[in-house]
Design a protein around this motif. Sequence first.
Motif, mmCIF file in Angstrom:
data_model
loop_
_atom_site.group_PDB
_atom_site.id
_atom_site.type_symbol
_atom_site.label_atom_id
_atom_site.label_comp_id
_atom_site.label_asym_id
_atom_site.label_seq_id
_atom_site.Cartn_x
_atom_site.Cartn_y
_atom_site.Cartn_z
ATOM 1 N N GLN A 1 3.317 -0.954 7.512
ATOM 2 C CA GLN A 1 2.685 -0.863 6.202
ATOM 3 C C GLN A 1 1.194 -1.110 6.206
ATOM 4 O O GLN A 1 0.667 -1.809 5.368
ATOM 5 C CB GLN A 1 3.333 -1.850 5.233
ATOM 6 N N GLU B 1 -4.083 0.156 -12.566
ATOM 7 C CA GLU B 1 -4.133 -0.971 -11.660
ATOM 8 C C GLU B 1 -4.934 -2.078 -12.314
ATOM 9 O O GLU B 1 -5.886 -1.831 -13.035
ATOM 10 C CB GLU B 1 -4.863 -0.556 -10.385
ATOM 11 N N GLN C 1 3.768 -8.148 -13.141
ATOM 12 C CA GLN C 1 3.030 -8.500 -11.922
ATOM 13 C C GLN C 1 3.896 -8.259 -10.682
ATOM 14 O O GLN C 1 3.407 -7.752 -9.673
ATOM 15 C CB GLN C 1 2.578 -9.961 -12.006
ATOM 16 N N LEU D 1 6.880 -13.332 -4.059
ATOM 17 C CA LEU D 1 5.696 -12.489 -3.964
ATOM 18 C C LEU D 1 4.469 -13.253 -4.434
ATOM 19 O O LEU D 1 3.371 -13.062 -3.937
ATOM 20 C CB LEU D 1 5.860 -11.229 -4.824
ATOM 21 N N ARG D 2 4.655 -14.103 -5.411
ATOM 22 C CA ARG D 2 3.535 -14.888 -5.927
ATOM 23 C C ARG D 2 4.064 -15.948 -6.882
ATOM 24 O O ARG D 2 5.014 -15.692 -7.628
ATOM 25 C CB ARG D 2 2.580 -13.965 -6.692
ATOM 26 N N VAL E 1 13.454 -6.976 -3.403
ATOM 27 C CA VAL E 1 12.458 -7.155 -2.337
ATOM 28 C C VAL E 1 11.652 -8.422 -2.586
ATOM 29 O O VAL E 1 11.070 -8.983 -1.671
ATOM 30 C CB VAL E 1 11.483 -5.971 -2.176
ATOM 31 N N ASP F 1 -3.245 -9.955 -3.473
ATOM 32 C CA ASP F 1 -2.273 -9.276 -4.337
ATOM 33 C C ASP F 1 -2.186 -7.780 -4.041
ATOM 34 O O ASP F 1 -1.204 -7.136 -4.386
ATOM 35 C CB ASP F 1 -2.640 -9.469 -5.813
ATOM 36 N N ARG F 2 -3.246 -7.240 -3.428
ATOM 37 C CA ARG F 2 -3.200 -5.819 -3.052
ATOM 38 C C ARG F 2 -2.306 -5.605 -1.828
ATOM 39 O O ARG F 2 -2.003 -4.484 -1.471
ATOM 40 C CB ARG F 2 -4.607 -5.313 -2.729
ATOM 41 N N PHE F 3 -1.958 -6.701 -1.155
ATOM 42 C CA PHE F 3 -1.229 -6.576 0.114
ATOM 43 C C PHE F 3 0.030 -7.444 0.124
ATOM 44 O O PHE F 3 0.451 -7.916 1.177
ATOM 45 C CB PHE F 3 -2.155 -6.982 1.275
ATOM 46 N N ALA F 4 0.605 -7.653 -1.072
ATOM 47 C CA ALA F 4 1.729 -8.579 -1.172
ATOM 48 C C ALA F 4 2.902 -8.170 -0.295
ATOM 49 O O ALA F 4 3.675 -9.013 0.148
ATOM 50 C CB ALA F 4 2.170 -8.707 -2.628
ATOM 51 N N MET F 5 3.050 -6.869 -0.042
ATOM 52 C CA MET F 5 4.182 -6.411 0.758
ATOM 53 C C MET F 5 3.794 -6.169 2.217
ATOM 54 O O MET F 5 4.598 -5.677 2.997
ATOM 55 C CB MET F 5 4.767 -5.120 0.178
ATOM 56 N N ALA F 6 2.566 -6.515 2.578
ATOM 57 C CA ALA F 6 2.121 -6.250 3.945
ATOM 58 C C ALA F 6 2.539 -7.395 4.868
ATOM 59 O O ALA F 6 3.115 -8.381 4.440
ATOM 60 C CB ALA F 6 0.608 -6.075 3.964
ATOM 61 N N SER F 7 2.215 -7.248 6.142
ATOM 62 C CA SER F 7 2.623 -8.261 7.118
ATOM 63 C C SER F 7 1.811 -9.535 6.925
ATOM 64 O O SER F 7 0.792 -9.548 6.245
ATOM 65 C CB SER F 7 2.397 -7.735 8.525
ATOM 66 N N GLU G 1 -1.826 -9.289 7.992
ATOM 67 C CA GLU G 1 -2.670 -8.571 7.035
ATOM 68 C C GLU G 1 -2.966 -9.413 5.801
ATOM 69 O O GLU G 1 -4.084 -9.431 5.296
ATOM 70 C CB GLU G 1 -1.993 -7.261 6.633
ATOM 71 N N LEU H 1 2.998 -6.025 -7.414
ATOM 72 C CA LEU H 1 2.943 -6.616 -6.075
ATOM 73 C C LEU H 1 3.940 -5.948 -5.129
ATOM 74 O O LEU H 1 3.695 -5.838 -3.936
ATOM 75 C CB LEU H 1 3.207 -8.122 -6.140
ATOM 76 N N ALA H 2 5.064 -5.502 -5.662
ATOM 77 C CA ALA H 2 6.065 -4.847 -4.822
ATOM 78 C C ALA H 2 5.593 -3.454 -4.402
ATOM 79 O O ALA H 2 6.231 -2.810 -3.576
ATOM 80 C CB ALA H 2 7.394 -4.753 -5.565
ATOM 81 N N ARG I 1 10.877 -0.101 -5.527
ATOM 82 C CA ARG I 1 11.376 -1.353 -4.948
ATOM 83 C C ARG I 1 11.795 -2.294 -6.068
ATOM 84 O O ARG I 1 11.078 -2.465 -7.043
ATOM 85 C CB ARG I 1 10.290 -2.018 -4.110
#
Lengths: 172, 620
Positions: free
Chosen positions: B5, B387, B375, B178-179, B148, A36-42, A45, B379-380, B19
């Motif tokens: 990123q 946090e 959430q 995203l989840r 996004v 969840d810390r990297f949801a927007m990463a590649s 990752e 996540l975005a 976003r």
Amino acid sequence: MNTNFFELFHLPQSYAVDLQQLDSAYRDVQSQVHPDRFAMASEAERRVAMQWATLANEAYQALKKPLARAEYLLKLGGVDPELESNTSMPVDFLMAQMEWREELAEAVSSKSVPALSGLSSRLQSEMNAMLSRLGSTIDQEQDLAAAALLVRKLKFLHKLDEEIENALDAIG
Amino acid sequence: MALLQISEPGLSAAPHQHRLAVGIDLGTTNSLVATVRSSMPVVLPDEQGRALLPSVVYYPAEDKALVGFEAVPMQAKEPQDTLVSVKRFMGRGLKDIQTEHLPYRFVDAPGMVQFKLKCGQKSPVEVSADILRNLRERAEASLGGELVGAVITVPAYFDDAQRQATKDAARLAGLNVLRLLNEPTAAAIAYGLDNASEGTFVVYDLGGGTFDVSILRLTRGVFEVVATSGDSALGGDDFDHRIYCWLLEQAGLSQLGGRDSRLLQQKAREAKEALTDKLSTQIAAVLEDGSPINVELTQQTYFDLTRHLVDKTLMPVRKALKDAGLSTDQIDGVVMVGGSTRMPHVQHAVAQYFDKPPLNNLDPDKVVALGAAIQANVLAGNKSGDEWLLLDVIPLSLGLETMGGLVEKIIPRNSTIPTARAQEFTTFKDGQTAMRVHVLQGERELVKDCRSLATFDLKGIPPMAAGAARIRVTFQVDADGLLSVTAMEMTSGVQSSVVVKPAYGLTDDEITRMLKSSIEHAQDDMAARRLSEATVDATRLIEATQAALAEDGDALLDADERGIIDQALQQLSAAIAAQDEARIRQASDEASRVTDEFASRRMDASIRKALSGQKLSELG
């Protein structure tokens, strides 16, 4: 990933563990690595993050419960407790086992909740005593072979405990 | 774009614009979309100011489908082509569902039922996608830009097939997922952040078609799900149905046509809603043959009719408490979620069971969407002040079929995700060269009592004596609760794996194709824009990769690996220079592919660095 679970959580490698410190370290590691810390990463990752978060969960499970922790310490010490293959037990332990099982069978056939609960609480105190012996065997005496026998015994008792729980559920 | 990123773990990437991300509650009866605006979660209403979108879709023979309020009146007129409560059929085969009293023409398709409609055949995934698309368009119009991504909520008790179906529907609707978030967990987020609570909470979530109960521990910014249980086929619809059956009895009716049946079901629902705050209600209707129905239903009669349903919800509650090792007096609060928890006898039963009044200061219809929006915002990467981290669990055990039709559990229910577990198996016969791996989900011991998720074969095992081969089967569950399975013969290294795809088999390619065709229809004149986007993305990829190479290239790559990456970047530069969109995309994909391992190593190194930097004193 061949990471030592104790090192992952910055804890000393011993049977005695400060559970609050473990909880807190676990949360701290998860908050660094969770996907969840990297949801927007590649994708690459996120995959690595998932592997680390999986490892953190595995490590936490291995250290949280005393019996699992003992098994893990045996593994680190290169001692195989032979849970599947080695069923040889001291005679007095086997005798005690038989008595437990007879009592369980009686309690089940008479559907007696008090008998089952009583059995369960006596078994619990027996297990607790054995767990504290396990602690000193590993941490003070550092006798892993003796610890392996205790782990095997505890597994037996654990199984018995599960059967009591199931019997209570069935009556319940 | 494998290398974009990259940031220190726990930190967000470079400063960026806000976003646009949303949370979507895809409900059995109603669906909602919410977002975080000026750090407040808000539900996005439609143009008429209505927050709820009825989860109803009407498919005419030719025109575009009608979704929501426009489709509701069609239930009585064209019941066979107006789909309601479609969530109940997600990831479900014909044998799983009760089809009597339903007006639809079901088609038994592999893995999941389909509906035969005037316009053709549709799967529940496609119908859900139409609802989600409607909400996406509502959100984009309201927020003024492309999203996004979205967090989509699912009942905690959804199994792998139901989750996969939901994710597919979202992708089909053009949403980046995203989840997948469990509904009770979403509600807890909305409540937890609202009340800044700490402690152990039970979320009792009775929706239109599903019942969930989750027990969560909230400690210093961590939401930890301790146990979850439920019934994925119990909800408000069942309460309506009890009234409906009572109505038939009262009116001395037996078999009804589709329209009459729909009409009375709607009347039953209205009566139920009226009885929330009235002691009795009048039910009046005129059937197709002109015969009138006019009966009075008192609140007390209604409670008696449905008491067993309320009691049925308490069984999963007991089970979850037992799994968590907690008693009712250790619970700090009970959160009520879902429109069905408005019913007074439900409120009363829960209050009595926990011996404390339940919390319901947030609108039970909206709380799930609001939590999902919060959430989604995090996540975005829209950093909020505080946090937090969410640690969820899988609701049902995962296992494998072994000899004699028995299930060997590999991952027990309520394991924190993501999680992986491996187990070794062996061959049964001398010279056996293949092994069938049958993956199951559920708590029962027999294969026939569990849900079959997937079957695949591990072939090419070298012939050995029975029991000599060592086959290691690894289950990996990701943070969405979705499973993938790998099997490997350890002495030879023969490997086989599946991502557990639902048997109805929408592959990634199929989804991509369906998406593309819908986009291409709408945007034939977009070629120029697509070229410009591809160029921008490709240029960014080159820049990011070069920056990463300058930083870590020498440490993490050998000369050969470096050469392959350099070459891919050159190809990409050439493609950009040629201004050929297809070539740019192809070269971008290739560059992403060859930099994937490098990106993984950088990420791994970065996490290791972050973790080793921790001091015990900082952990407290």
